[in-house]
Design a protein around this motif. Structure first.
Motif, PDB file in Angstrom:
ATOM      1  N   THR A  44      -4.387   6.212  79.623  1.00 15.91           N
ATOM      2  CA  THR A  44      -3.749   6.771  78.429  1.00 15.91           C
ATOM      3  C   THR A  44      -3.787   5.757  77.301  1.00 15.91           C
ATOM      4  N   GLU A  45      -3.600   4.485  77.640  1.00 14.33           N
ATOM      5  CA  GLU A  45      -3.625   3.419  76.643  1.00 14.33           C
ATOM      6  C   GLU A  45      -4.983   3.352  75.937  1.00 14.33           C
ATOM      7  N   VAL A  46      -6.075   3.452  76.708  1.00 15.15           N
ATOM      8  CA  VAL A  46      -7.418   3.401  76.130  1.00 15.15           C
ATOM      9  C   VAL A  46      -7.641   4.612  75.222  1.00 15.15           C
ATOM     10  N   ILE A  47      -7.216   5.779  75.670  1.00 13.64           N
ATOM     11  CA  ILE A  47      -7.391   6.999  74.866  1.00 13.64           C
ATOM     12  C   ILE A  47      -6.612   6.888  73.562  1.00 13.64           C
ATOM     13  N   LEU A  48      -5.384   6.375  73.632  1.00 13.23           N
ATOM     14  CA  LEU A  48      -4.577   6.231  72.420  1.00 13.23           C
ATOM     15  C   LEU A  48      -5.178   5.199  71.469  1.00 13.23           C
ATOM     16  N   LYS A  49      -5.732   4.112  72.012  1.00 15.59           N
ATOM     17  CA  LYS A  49      -6.380   3.112  71.156  1.00 15.59           C
ATOM     18  C   LYS A  49      -7.612   3.708  70.480  1.00 15.59           C
ATOM     19  N   LEU A  50      -8.370   4.515  71.224  1.00 14.65           N
ATOM     20  CA  LEU A  50      -9.541   5.168  70.657  1.00 14.65           C
ATOM     21  C   LEU A  50      -9.105   6.102  69.536  1.00 14.65           C
ATOM     22  N   HIS A  51      -8.074   6.895  69.773  1.00 15.79           N
ATOM     23  CA  HIS A  51      -7.607   7.850  68.765  1.00 15.79           C
ATOM     24  C   HIS A  51      -7.022   7.134  67.552  1.00 15.79           C
ATOM     25  N   LYS A  52      -6.378   5.986  67.782  1.00 20.84           N
ATOM     26  CA  LYS A  52      -5.828   5.214  66.668  1.00 20.84           C
ATOM     27  C   LYS A  52      -6.958   4.718  65.769  1.00 20.84           C
ATOM     28  N   ARG A  53      -8.053   4.242  66.379  1.00 21.74           N
ATOM     29  CA  ARG A  53      -9.183   3.702  65.613  1.00 21.74           C
ATOM     30  C   ARG A  53     -10.003   4.818  64.982  1.00 21.74           C
ATOM     31  N   TYR A  54     -10.266   5.882  65.725  1.00 26.43           N
ATOM     32  CA  TYR A  54     -11.055   7.018  65.246  1.00 26.43           C
ATOM     33  C   TYR A  54     -10.131   8.222  65.201  1.00 26.43           C
TER      34      TYR A  54
END
Length: 152
Positions: A44-54
């Motif tokens: 979930t952390e990786v997905i949220l970081k991806l969504h934060k950046r893109y």
């Protein structure tokens, strides 16, 4: 389509290598490598970081594959192209005539076979004098040893 494929699509869209993509979303390169190799699913952390950046990436699409990749684009399936596969391309028009013409086959010249050079290989065996044992040592577990020398 797996989440790994969706990660690859984002990387392709952004024209990033796995290392550059990992750096852009501030995760370890090994994390992206494991996701792309299907060893791990993204946390979930990786997905949220991806969504934060893109932030234009549609979370529903990222998680399930349903809907559009981007909240801004009309469609993901055709990557923004809305013309059929074999439509005329106005940017690169075909220079072929519209009516097919019959063409004759042109025979090629007969290939010229050049004889290959014969390679001769000569092996020379050199005799070595026989080896002789000069000493044998046997080591024991109490850190001692005995030496044996053959009688000449």
């Amino acid at each position: 389509m797996s989440i790994k494929d969706r990660f690859k699509m984002i990387m392709d869209r952004e024209q990033l290598t796995a290392g550059a993509f990992a750096e852009s979303i501030e995760v370890a390169q090994a994390t992206i490598s494991h996701i792309l190799a299907s060893r791990n699913n993204p946390s979930t952390e990786v997905i949220l970081k991806l969504h934060k950046r893109y932030n234009d990436i549609n979370l529903e699409w990222l998680l399930t594959g349903k809907g559009n990749m981007s909240n801004n684009s009309p469609s993901v399936e055709n990557n923004g192209f809305d013309y059929p596969l074999f439509a005329d391309n106005p940017e690169n028009p075909s220079n072929e005539p519209s009516t097919p013409e019959n063409r004759k086959e042109i025979a090629l010249e007969a290939p010229v076979n050049t004889p290959k050079e014969i390679v001769k290989q000569e092996i020379i065996y050199k005799e070595r004098p026989p080896k002789k044992i000069t000493e044998i040592r046997i080591f024991f577990n109490d850190n001692t040893y005995e030496t044996f020398k053959p009688e000449n």
